[in-house]
Design a protein around this motif. Structure first.
Motif, PDB file in Angstrom:
ATOM      1  N   ALA A   1      34.765  36.278  40.135  1.00  0.00           N
ATOM      2  CA  ALA A   1      34.376  36.843  41.438  1.00  0.00           C
ATOM      3  C   ALA A   1      33.320  37.928  41.247  1.00  0.00           C
ATOM      4  O   ALA A   1      32.359  38.026  42.024  1.00  0.00           O
ATOM      5  CB  ALA A   1      35.598  37.412  42.140  1.00  0.00           C
ATOM      6  N   ALA A   2      33.484  38.736  40.199  1.00  0.00           N
ATOM      7  CA  ALA A   2      32.512  39.804  39.921  1.00  0.00           C
ATOM      8  C   ALA A   2      31.156  39.211  39.549  1.00  0.00           C
ATOM      9  O   ALA A   2      30.111  39.720  39.969  1.00  0.00           O
ATOM     10  CB  ALA A   2      33.026  40.696  38.796  1.00  0.00           C
TER      11      ALA A   2
ATOM     12  N   THR B   1      28.723  42.354  40.784  1.00  0.00           N
ATOM     13  CA  THR B   1      29.234  43.730  40.720  1.00  0.00           C
ATOM     14  C   THR B   1      29.448  44.217  39.287  1.00  0.00           C
ATOM     15  O   THR B   1      29.925  45.335  39.092  1.00  0.00           O
ATOM     16  CB  THR B   1      30.581  43.854  41.472  1.00  0.00           C
ATOM     17  OG1 THR B   1      31.471  42.854  40.982  1.00  0.00           O
ATOM     18  CG2 THR B   1      30.403  43.691  42.955  1.00  0.00           C
ATOM     19  N   HIS B   2      29.125  43.386  38.290  1.00  0.00           N
ATOM     20  CA  HIS B   2      29.319  43.814  36.900  1.00  0.00           C
ATOM     21  C   HIS B   2      28.504  45.066  36.607  1.00  0.00           C
ATOM     22  O   HIS B   2      27.429  45.275  37.187  1.00  0.00           O
ATOM     23  CB  HIS B   2      28.861  42.710  35.940  1.00  0.00           C
ATOM     24  CG  HIS B   2      29.846  41.593  35.826  1.00  0.00           C
ATOM     25  ND1 HIS B   2      31.104  41.769  35.317  1.00  0.00           N
ATOM     26  CD2 HIS B   2      29.750  40.286  36.160  1.00  0.00           C
ATOM     27  CE1 HIS B   2      31.740  40.609  35.332  1.00  0.00           C
ATOM     28  NE2 HIS B   2      30.954  39.700  35.847  1.00  0.00           N
ATOM     29  N   LEU B   3      29.026  45.892  35.676  1.00  0.00           N
ATOM     30  CA  LEU B   3      28.314  47.107  35.285  1.00  0.00           C
ATOM     31  C   LEU B   3      27.110  46.722  34.425  1.00  0.00           C
ATOM     32  O   LEU B   3      27.264  46.072  33.390  1.00  0.00           O
ATOM     33  CB  LEU B   3      29.246  48.035  34.509  1.00  0.00           C
ATOM     34  CG  LEU B   3      30.438  48.577  35.305  1.00  0.00           C
ATOM     35  CD1 LEU B   3      31.418  49.289  34.398  1.00  0.00           C
ATOM     36  CD2 LEU B   3      29.971  49.496  36.406  1.00  0.00           C
ATOM     37  N   THR B   4      25.941  47.126  34.866  1.00  0.00           N
ATOM     38  CA  THR B   4      24.714  46.809  34.129  1.00  0.00           C
ATOM     39  C   THR B   4      23.835  48.055  34.034  1.00  0.00           C
ATOM     40  O   THR B   4      23.993  48.987  34.821  1.00  0.00           O
ATOM     41  CB  THR B   4      23.893  45.710  34.845  1.00  0.00           C
ATOM     42  OG1 THR B   4      23.661  46.145  36.182  1.00  0.00           O
ATOM     43  CG2 THR B   4      24.606  44.379  34.871  1.00  0.00           C
TER      44      THR B   4
ATOM     45  N   VAL C   1      37.305  38.072  37.411  1.00  0.00           N
ATOM     46  CA  VAL C   1      36.148  38.175  36.511  1.00  0.00           C
ATOM     47  C   VAL C   1      34.995  37.308  37.047  1.00  0.00           C
ATOM     48  O   VAL C   1      33.836  37.754  37.125  1.00  0.00           O
ATOM     49  CB  VAL C   1      36.542  37.737  35.080  1.00  0.00           C
ATOM     50  CG1 VAL C   1      35.336  37.732  34.167  1.00  0.00           C
ATOM     51  CG2 VAL C   1      37.603  38.682  34.531  1.00  0.00           C
TER      52      VAL C   1
ATOM     53  N   ALA D   1      29.564  37.943  42.728  1.00  0.00           N
ATOM     54  CA  ALA D   1      29.180  39.005  43.667  1.00  0.00           C
ATOM     55  C   ALA D   1      28.159  39.967  43.049  1.00  0.00           C
ATOM     56  O   ALA D   1      27.607  40.813  43.745  1.00  0.00           O
ATOM     57  CB  ALA D   1      30.424  39.776  44.095  1.00  0.00           C
TER      58      ALA D   1
END
Lengths: 479, 162
Positions: free
Chosen positions: B64-65, B70-73, B62, B68
């Protein structure tokens, strides 16, 4: 406080769009706000929130969810190995020489890679890399190119054992368990395997429709394509990948191994072949695993946040409100299903498929399954709606990804025009499955089909059973 | 070196180490099928060990996302905000969302995790040791999220050039 939950749901949508924050952060913040509101007004027993750690441990302890990092890694490995390229060339070599060949090859490649890639995002990246330059070279317009890549990337949603299918199966299993227990029906609760089987025929139909459309659209390409030469090594890679894919699909469909094991086999095979052919070294592997943990985290953070949010909604009593609303939809079951699918479709304007699976499905599907006994039918309809949501303008995940990765993206208006026939085919299939439920019971015995409840239950009775099913969790020890 | 830099480095190292857990995870889960259907032994052990590795991998993933990005936005509107405004929104998100959530999880799971650790809880179905690590992974998740939230909150906002 039931309507407060609905307001929180709306707030989540506004928050995601308005702030640009990750959906997981918005969900957690709104959930905390809702819990604080309930605590401040003294209308809800806030101690129920103490059930949250147990639910989160269930996520960490979930066998099925182990497939998620495996699929993500598989998709990343596929992008670094020449499998997609070999499959595309093999497909082009097999197809008769025509203007439509590249588009048809692209569609077939999407269907082949989809189950291995697992996620739409990974499929978009892979297909954009392999197909887009070739379609450009063949004179296909950017609008058609982007539309075909977007549609092909979503084919894996329907073809088992994809990531969306696995996650939806897990959510449907919980929803169906809840519905069967509440109604007292004697149905067997559906599992991942059931949904895989149910989706096979609709997936096949959609693939056929897409290939036909690609062939028709492709006739307008500017020139006839000369197939790229297929080397012996590429032929071997393509044949091996195809055999592996058939074994993977067949093994899961026949129940020889579980979806998680299939994903592990795929990831292990790619890893081993990459190491043996020396295409994977320490640096590449480090990058692959770095991306794998980051993408896995994006999905799990959403799942964790949605678990928090849906618990707050349940504490606020919103699930009972939704239950009453679904129960109040007049007319035949088809109308109730259409109403719920319309809600999911409306959510798709602001939420992507994963957010819908984690947040919306656990709220709206249990009440629907209380009313409609055929869980396989409902599952496939939700799946088709989710697949459509990936392509729904303007926020469809596949659309955004394709436009984000394309070097010269087509104007949205032109792309939507190119996409229109595929969207029409998608909605046509949705309608066919809605009015012909037997399509999802292909090869299933009569006795296995979900049965309607012995007698209709009132909303009060269902709510009473719901309360009995979800007793307040015990408070932690004070020491 | 400030404590923020040290914290940043520690979180980075935890993620850099945890990302390699993907390798044993793939191997162990791949081995499950031949161990179960061909060798008929040690399949449950492979499954339990895979479960522990999976829990640790997910716990760190979590954060790491977040690092980076990479979370959905949904960027449809937010893309027009200046960088300074977006950083401020991120700070607010960490302050009112992630940090209090992580603190709540640490508090609410205290008795569950501590009691599991004290008795070195084993897997309920197989009796294999190590189930307590799965519960401990929840704390690892909450602590790394809390640390990353602190980094977000304390980080200086850039000057607005837009």
């Amino acid at each position: 406080m039931e309507w407060t939950g609905m307001a929180l749901l709306l707030l989540v949508g506004v928050g995601i769009i308005g702030t640009g924050l990750p959906a997981a952060v918005v969900l957690v913040a709104v959930a905390l706000f809702g819990a604080a509101l309930g605590w401040a007004t003294g209308t809800v027993p806030i101690g129920l929130l103490w059930a949250l750690p147990g639910r989160l441990i269930n996520i960490l302890d979930n066998d099925l969810l182990q497939a998620l990092p495996l699929y993500v890694t598989m998709g990343l490995l596929l992008n670094r190995l020449p499998v997609a390229d070999a499959l595309y060339r093999a497909c082009s070599a097999i197809l008769p020489r025509s203007r439509s060949a590249p588009l048809v090859s692209g569609m077939v490649l999407g269907a082949l890679l989809g189950p291995m890639n697992g996620s739409v995002g990974a499929s978009v990246l892979g297909l954009s890399r392999v197909i887009s330059p070739r379609l450009n070279a063949e004179g296909v317009t950017p609008a058609i190119r982007d539309a075909v890549v977007a549609v092909a990337s979503t084919l894996g949603v329907l073809v088992p054992p994809s990531l969306v299918l696995i996650l939806l199966s897990d959510t449907m299993l919980s929803a169906h368990t809840l519905a069967v227990t509440q109604t007292g029906r004697a149905d067997r609760v559906i599992n991942t395997q059931d949904i895989f089987h149910a989706a096979l025929l609709p997936a096949g139909l959609f693939l056929v429709l897409c290939v036909i459309l690609a062939w028709i659209v492709g006739r307008k390409a500017t020139r006839t394509v000369k197939p790229e030469p297929l080397t012996v090594s590429q032929g071997l890679v393509a044949a091996t990948a195809l055999v592996a894919l058939v074994l993977l699909l067949g093994g899961v469909a026949a129940g020889y191994f579980y979806a998680v094991e299939a994903a592990a086999m795929g990831a292990f095979t790619l890893l081993a072949s990459g190491l043996l052919t020396r295409r994977l070294n320490y640096t590449v592997l480090r990058d692959v695993f770095h991306d794998a943990i980051a993408i896995t985290g994006a999905l799990f953070s959403l799942l964790v946040a949605a678990t928090t949010f849906t618990l707050v909604l349940r504490i606020l009593g919103t699930d009972r409100l939704v239950n009453n609303l679904v129960g109040a939809i007049p007319g035949h079951d088809v109308l109730a299903v259409a109403g719920v699918l319309a809600v999911i479709g409306a959510c798709a304007f602001v939420l992507d498929a994963f957010e819908i699976i984690f947040v919306i499905v656990p709220i709206v599907i249990p009440p629907l399954l209380i009313r409609v006994a055929d869980a396989r039918w409902v599952s496939v309809l939700v799946l088709l709606t989710l697949q459509a949501s990936f392509l729904l303008p303007p926020f469809g995940y596949a659309l955004m990804m394709v436009r984000g990765t394309a070097q010269n993206p087509a104007p949205l208006r032109l792309m939507l025009r190119a996409l229109a026939p595929f969207l029409a085919a998608q909605w046509l299939l949705l309608m066919i499955v809605m009015f012909e439920p037997s399509l999802v019971h292909f090869g299933q015995g009569e006795g296995e089909i979900g049965r309607a409840p012995a007698k209709d239950l009132s909303n009060e009775e269902i709510n009473r059973r719901l309360k009995e099913m979800v007793p307040p969790p015990s408070m932690p020890d004070s020491n | 070196m400030s404590w923020l830099c040290r914290l940043d480095r520690v979180v980075g190292r935890i993620i850099a180490g945890a990302q390699w857990l993907a390798l044993p995870l793939i191997i162990l889960l791949f081995l499950q099928w031949p161990l179960r259907d061909i060798f008929r032994s040690y399949s449950r052990e492979a499954n339990d060990l895979g479960q522990i590795i999976f829990a640790l991998f997910v716990a760190v993933s979590v954060t790491a996302a977040t690092r980076a990005g990479t979370h959905l936005t949904a960027d449809a509107i937010a893309q027009y905000y200046s960088r300074r405004v977006r950083v401020r929104i991120r700070k607010i998100g960490a302050l009112i969302g992630l940090a209090p959530w992580a603190l709540f999880i640490l508090l609410a799971s205290k008795s569950v995790v501590v009691s599991s650790l004290q008795v070195r809880e084993a897997f309920p179905d197989t009796g294999n040791p190590g189930y307590f690590i799965i519960k401990l992974a929840l704390w690892i998740m909450a602590i790394t999220i809390l640390a990353q939230s602190l980094l977000e909150i304390m980080r200086r906002a850039p000057r607005d050039s837009a």
